[in-house]
Design an enzyme around this catalytic site. Structure first.
Site, PDB file in Angstrom:
ATOM      1  CG  MET A  65      -1.960   1.032   1.190  1.00 46.23           C
ATOM      2  SD  MET A  65      -3.345   0.890   2.344  1.00 46.23           S
ATOM      3  CE  MET A  65      -3.273  -0.661   3.115  1.00 46.23           C
ATOM      4  CB  CYS A  66       1.820   3.924  -1.892  1.00 38.25           C
ATOM      5  SG  CYS A  66       0.927   3.958  -3.462  1.00 38.25           S
ATOM      6  NE  ARG A  67      -2.147  11.627  -0.473  1.00 37.61           N
ATOM      7  CZ  ARG A  67      -2.936  12.280  -1.331  1.00 37.61           C
ATOM      8  NH1 ARG A  67      -2.860  12.038  -2.615  1.00 37.61           N
ATOM      9  NH2 ARG A  67      -3.801  13.171  -0.877  1.00 37.61           N
TER      10      ARG A  67
END
Length: 114
Positions: A65-67
């Site tokens: 996950m990232c933004r």
């Protein structure tokens, strides 16, 4: 890069005890993250790859996950190429927050997505 064949899941499909691998930078992590997530910023990823392989030892699936999903897609592609079980979390932390999934901070302040 073509991420069309990249394995990905909706935030709702991430199990509460799933291994979340957060590849955002330190300031983003500090603002709010998934409790129990492993934090390895994308900028440090290759240097800290050993930590990642330890985290997914025993065949655990990594939910990357990232933004919003761009950086995590690149990391997921790399992990899959290394033979690890990894999926990109569609929409990243913005989708996680939007779905009402819990977030925490290390200092107890209210969590938000930076």
């Amino acid at each position: 890069m073509n991420f069309a064949s990249l394995p990905s899941v909706d935030v709702a499909a991430v199990p509460s005890d799933g291994l979340v691998l957060d590849v955002r930078e330190d300031d983003e992590w500090a603002a709010g993250h998934v409790e129990g997530a492993v934090h390895v910023p994308m900028s440090d990823f290759v240097a800290r790859f050993g930590e990642v392989t330890e985290a997914v030892a025993g065949g655990r699936k990594a939910y990357v996950m990232c933004r919003v999903g761009g950086r995590s897609a690149q990391v997921t592609q790399y992990l899959v190429q290394q033979g690890l079980d990894a999926v990109n979390v569609d929409g990243g932390m913005l989708a996680w927050d939007g779905a009402g999934r819990p977030m925490v901070t290390d200092n107890g302040t209210p969590a938000f997505v930076l």
